[in-house]
Scaffold this motif. Structure first.
Motif, short mmCIF file in Angstrom:
data_model
loop_
_atom_site.label_atom_id
_atom_site.label_comp_id
_atom_site.label_asym_id
_atom_site.label_seq_id
_atom_site.Cartn_x
_atom_site.Cartn_y
_atom_site.Cartn_z
N UNK A 184 27.53 71.89 -25.31
CA UNK A 184 26.60 71.18 -26.19
C UNK A 184 25.16 71.54 -25.82
N UNK A 185 24.33 71.78 -26.87
CA UNK A 185 22.92 72.12 -26.66
C UNK A 185 22.06 70.86 -26.59
N UNK A 186 21.03 70.94 -25.73
CA UNK A 186 19.99 69.92 -25.69
C UNK A 186 18.88 70.33 -26.67
N UNK A 187 17.91 69.46 -26.94
CA UNK A 187 16.83 69.83 -27.88
C UNK A 187 16.08 71.10 -27.47
N UNK A 188 15.96 71.37 -26.14
CA UNK A 188 15.26 72.58 -25.70
C UNK A 188 16.18 73.78 -25.63
N UNK A 190 18.75 74.24 -23.84
CA UNK A 190 19.60 74.34 -22.65
C UNK A 190 20.89 73.60 -22.99
N UNK A 191 21.88 73.65 -22.12
CA UNK A 191 23.14 73.01 -22.50
C UNK A 191 24.06 72.74 -21.32
N UNK A 192 25.15 72.02 -21.62
CA UNK A 192 26.10 71.60 -20.60
C UNK A 192 27.50 71.59 -21.20
N UNK A 193 28.51 71.92 -20.39
CA UNK A 193 29.90 71.81 -20.81
C UNK A 193 30.28 70.35 -20.88
N UNK A 194 30.71 69.87 -22.08
CA UNK A 194 31.02 68.44 -22.25
C UNK A 194 32.52 68.19 -22.38
N UNK A 195 33.33 69.24 -22.59
CA UNK A 195 34.79 69.07 -22.66
C UNK A 195 35.41 70.39 -22.24
N UNK A 196 36.55 70.32 -21.54
CA UNK A 196 37.16 71.55 -21.03
C UNK A 196 38.64 71.32 -20.81
N UNK A 197 39.44 72.37 -21.10
CA UNK A 197 40.85 72.41 -20.76
C UNK A 197 41.09 73.73 -20.04
N UNK A 198 41.51 73.69 -18.78
CA UNK A 198 41.62 74.90 -17.98
C UNK A 198 42.87 74.81 -17.10
N UNK A 203 38.61 78.27 -12.15
CA UNK A 203 37.50 77.36 -11.86
C UNK A 203 37.13 76.54 -13.10
N UNK A 204 36.73 75.29 -12.86
CA UNK A 204 36.31 74.42 -13.95
C UNK A 204 34.82 74.55 -14.19
N UNK A 205 34.39 74.41 -15.47
CA UNK A 205 32.97 74.50 -15.83
C UNK A 205 32.43 73.16 -16.32
N UNK A 206 33.28 72.12 -16.34
CA UNK A 206 32.88 70.83 -16.91
C UNK A 206 31.63 70.31 -16.21
N UNK A 207 30.62 69.94 -17.00
CA UNK A 207 29.36 69.45 -16.45
C UNK A 207 28.42 70.54 -15.99
N UNK A 208 28.84 71.80 -16.07
CA UNK A 208 28.03 72.90 -15.56
C UNK A 208 26.93 73.27 -16.58
N UNK A 209 25.72 73.44 -16.08
CA UNK A 209 24.59 73.84 -16.94
C UNK A 209 24.32 75.32 -16.70
N UNK A 210 24.34 76.12 -17.79
CA UNK A 210 24.22 77.57 -17.66
C UNK A 210 22.88 77.96 -17.06
#
Length: 863
Positions: A184-188, A190-198, A203-210
């Motif tokens: 999901x993108x933020x207004x600027x 940037x973004x974060x993983x908000x849902x994941x199936x792995x 490795x999990x990316x949930x909550x990770x900010x690129x």
């Protein structure tokens, strides 16, 4: 050639090397398929290889050394998420086995002896085609189910996080990839993983900010591409056109192939289309050529996700509006509740009334004070609720408030439910409407009766204090610890000889009145008072105005937060000092008289000395008498012992001849003769018992055993064994707690406990089985206290000394047998051991005999 062949991985499971070789040769002869062949001999190995290598087809020999084909087939279906195609091979035709394996999921059943390359290839091709068709059908069903679940969640306004998680879980299963996620993108941007199936191994990316965001700064045009429907499918990350840092970021999460589609929000609050996020699929184990079907599937899911996000945004907006409305209503309700709580809990009377005096509102205190409920008071006037004189006063005050339009502060007196008159501080104030007309009168009345009483009590106290300070009983001053005097009574001024005008002119200070030698004492008492609040009264002197000194007794208290203000009480002790001097004169005369009397007493000492010498001679004679008495006692013991022995012989003859008369001449004696004979024998028996007890009593001091370590537990067990018959006869119970080991004569200890426990059994209450407890408690550091407690008939403690006297009995011989020697023997045994024996009891309440014995005996006390 082989590049154009279809490829498939096959696992051959057979313990026969030759059979495996045949299958291997047939498979390699295929012109259509290129097979990657794996082999093993056991079922356990096959199960492990299927989990690790994931073959497409398993050629399974039905009979294996560690299992059979049916059991392994079932294990593959249960333990693997996607089981492979299984073709069962047997050495001979068996219809029952064929039916069983086909029912449990095998795609075909082949006989090894009839197997040819063509037959084997047809079976494999048919199974692969069937599996492909079933996979497509299954995938379509899963896809439809996923769409239905997402649509249902959107319609039911399920939490967005649940819908997103369902989407990534369903996509990963449909695509059979290693990871799916929603970014999901933020207004600027940037973004974060908000849902994941792995899968667990990646490795999990949930909550990770690129760290490397391709949608900010110079790369912001990428967002516009995705808004136009751009999708990105990369079969091999290592050979892609991505930036180096982007590739490193993907490699950090083991990504080999990646598929990305946009999630576009077309119904946001700004009214514009925006890039909400990305739906991404990863293969991490191998590279992957993405198909159009997979790309379309991901695109359709992204549309459903976009609808879900829009629905969630709308739901959130509605929730916020609803929450604001609820908070406003709750605040209003809370204000009303708080206002009502204030009214109900205020200690003052609160009310509202019409200008004409009719009540519109009253609080709980009003109802309690005047004993009126709301129903009884609302709508009524003061004249209807209160006495006429009280209502008239209320009316005057109300009219003044209406006329002036100003609050009125006044005191009102009213009778309450306790039938007492109370004074209230009443505040009445007007309430205006929009036109400025008085429409209500508000009132708050606080009961100040106690305050009025306290004010009166204070005035009375102040008047009494004034009379006290103005009296001439004692001097009083109010000053400070630095020597100043602010106020003093007439008696103090008389003591020091100054006038009140001189006091007002600050010409009188207590430190100036004090001789220098008393100032340290004053400072010490001031320090004491600063700690305790008051000082110990002490004597000192003041220098009067005429220069003379006057003795005083002074005490004071210190007041204020810093304890520097004082209230002192000064007593003129001139007369007392004069009396002390006269007493001193008398004491001097008395001392002279004492000296004269001492001389007389000295003369008498000679006479007393002669008397002392005479008394010393008497003491020597007394010691000789005591020694003679001790010798006499020993002789008496010897006499008792000899007498008991000398009486034994004639007594035995009486008993023997009585027995002969009974045996030989009983018929000739007649009834009266036989009665006389029985009485004689009974008397002889009692005499025998008496002699035995007397002999036992004398032997306590004459026939003794050396002291030794004696375990009282063993002694009591032996006694209970001897008394077993009496215990059964009386149905008695003896509880023995742990007893100590001490130095004693074992024979006498046995006799002691036998007599005491035997007495407890003898003197039991009729019809009640005796209950006896033998216990110990610490008496002193070197002693032990033993207790023998029973529930028997007991005795009056006024007979305590008698029961330990030889031949003393509290009951007739007909009621209880015995000679009265048992307790005397017990006391003598205890005293021989340096102890004490006593008892506590009451009639009908049982008895407790208490024995105090030392743990050890002195060496000179053994005989």
């Amino acid at each position: 050639m082989t590049d154009s062949l279809l490829s498939s991985r096959i696992l051959i499971v057979d313990d026969s090397e030759s059979d495996r070789a045949i299958c291997r040769r047939y498979l390699k002869a295929s012109r259509t398929w290129n097979y990657d062949i794996l082999e093993c001999e056991l079922g356990a190995e096959a199960l492990a290889l299927c989990k690790q290598e994931q073959p497409d087809i398993v050629l399974l020999d039905y009979r294996l050394p560690d299992t059979n084909g049916l059991k392994l087939l079932q294990d593959l279906i249960v333990q693997l998420e996607i089981p492979p195609i299984v073709i069962v091979l047997t050495s001979q035709e068996d219809e029952e086995i064929a039916v069983a394996v086909i029912k449990n999921g095998a795609k075909d059943y082949l006989i090894k002896g009839q197997l040819t390359p063509e037959k084997l290839e047809r079976s494999i091709a048919r199974a692969l085609a069937e599996q492909t068709l079933q996979s497509q059908i299954q995938r379509q069903r899963q896809q439809n189910a996923l769409f239905a679940d997402l649509a249902s969640g959107i319609n039911r306004a399920v939490e967005l996080s649940q819908i997103l998680q369902a989407a990534v879980d369903g996509v990963r299963r449909l695509l059979r990839c290693d990871r799916t996620l929603i970014y999901q993108f933020e207004p600027d941007m940037s973004g974060t993983t908000v849902a994941e199936s792995v899968l667990p191994e990646w490795s999990a990316t949930l909550g990770y900010q690129l760290e490397d965001n391709c949608f900010q700064g110079a790369q912001s045009y990428q967002a516009e591409k995705y808004l136009q429907g751009h999708k990105m499918a990369i079969a091999n990350i290592a050979e892609s056109h991505l930036s180096v840092c982007h590739i490193k970021m993907l490699q950090r999460f083991q990504v080999k192939a990646s598929l990305v589609v946009p999630i576009i929000d077309t119904a946001n609050v700004t009214g514009t289309t925006r890039l909400w996020g990305l739906l991404i699929a990863h293969h991490c184990q191998t590279i992957h050529n993405w198909t159009a079907e997979e790309l379309n599937l991901l695109g359709e899911i992204s549309v459903q996700v976009a609808i879900a996000t829009q629905q969630a945004a709308l739901t959130t907006s509605l929730k916020i509006s609803l929450e604001k409305q609820q908070k406003t209503e709750q605040a209003l309700q809370q204000n009303q509740t708080q206002l009502q709580a204030i009214l109900d809990n205020a200690p003052s009377v609160i009310y509202l009334k019409e200008p004409e005096g009719r009540l519109q509102l009253i609080n709980q205190e009003f109802q309690t004070i005047f004993g009126l409920s709301e129903a009884e008071a609302i709508g009524k006037t003061d004249a209807e609720l209160f006495p006429p004189e009280v209502a008239a006063e209320f009316g005057i005050n109300d009219r003044q408030v209406v006329a002036s339009g100003q609050p009125l502060f006044t005191e009102e007196v009213v009778r309450q439910t306790d039938d007492e008159w109370h004074t209230y501080l009443s505040i009445k104030f007007p309430i205006f409407d929009a036109e400025g007309q008085v429409v209500q009168i508000g009132g708050i009345a606080t009961d100040i009766t106690e305050r009025k009483q306290m004010e009166q009590a204070l005035r009375t106290y102040q008047e009494r204090m004034h009379r006290f300070t103005e009296s001439d009983l004692i001097g009083i001053l109010f000053g400070d610890t630095k020597g100043g005097i602010q106020e003093a009574n007439d008696e103090f001024l008389r003591i020091v000889g100054y006038s009140r005008q001189e006091l007002k002119n600050n010409q009188v200070r207590w430190d100036d009145l004090t001789p220098p030698e008393y100032l340290p004492l004053d400072q010490a008492r001031i320090a004491e008072a600063q700690k305790r609040g008051s000082c110990t009264p002490y004597e000192k002197e003041y220098v009067r105005k005429d220069g003379s000194r006057i003795p005083v007794l002074i005490g004071y208290i210190l007041m204020g937060e810093t304890r520097t203000q004082s209230a002192a009480f000064i007593l003129d002790i001139t007369e007392r000092k004069r009396a002390e001097r006269e007493l001193q004169t008398i004491n001097t005369e008395l001392e002279q008289r004492v000296e004269d009397r001492t001389a007389e007493l000295t003369a008498s000492n000679a006479d007393l000395k002669a008397e002392v010498v005479e008394r010393l001679g008497s003491e020597r004679q007394l010691r000789q008498t005591a020694e003679q008495l001790s010798t006499s006692n020993r002789a008496l013991q010897d006499f008792a012992y000899v007498a008991s022995h000398d009486l034994q012989e004639p007594l035995r003859k009486i008993q023997a001849f009585g027995d002969r008369l009974t045996v030989k001449y009983a018929p000739q004696l007649g009834d009266q003769g036989r009665d006389y004979l029985r009485r004689m024998q009974s008397a002889a028996q009692r005499m025998q018992i008496l002699i035995d007890d007397l002999l036992a009593y004398s032997r306590i001091s004459t026939r003794v055993q050396p002291f030794e370590a004696v375990n009282l537990d063993d002694i009591v067990r032996g006694v209970l064994s001897d008394l077993e018959a009496r215990l059964e006869k009386t149905q008695g119970q003896v509880q023995v707690n742990a007893l100590p080991t001490l130095e004693a004569d074992p024979v006498q200890m046995r006799q002691l406990f036998q007599n005491l426990i035997g007495n407890a059994l003898k003197f039991h209450q009729p019809g009640i089985p005796p209950q006896i407890v033998v216990s110990q408690s610490a008496a002193a550091e070197q002693e032990v206290e033993l207790q023998i407690q029973d529930n028997g008939i007991g005795f009056n403690t006024k007979y305590l000394d008698r029961i330990f006297t030889p031949f003393e009995r509290l009951h007739s011989r007909s009621a209880y047998e015995g000679t009265g020697m048992g307790l005397a023997i017990c006391r003598k045994i205890v005293e021989r051991h340096g102890g004490q024996l006593t008892a506590i009891s009451a009639d009908g309440e049982g008895a407790t005999f208490i024995i105090t014995l030392p743990y050890t005996q002195p060496h000179d006390h053994e005989q």
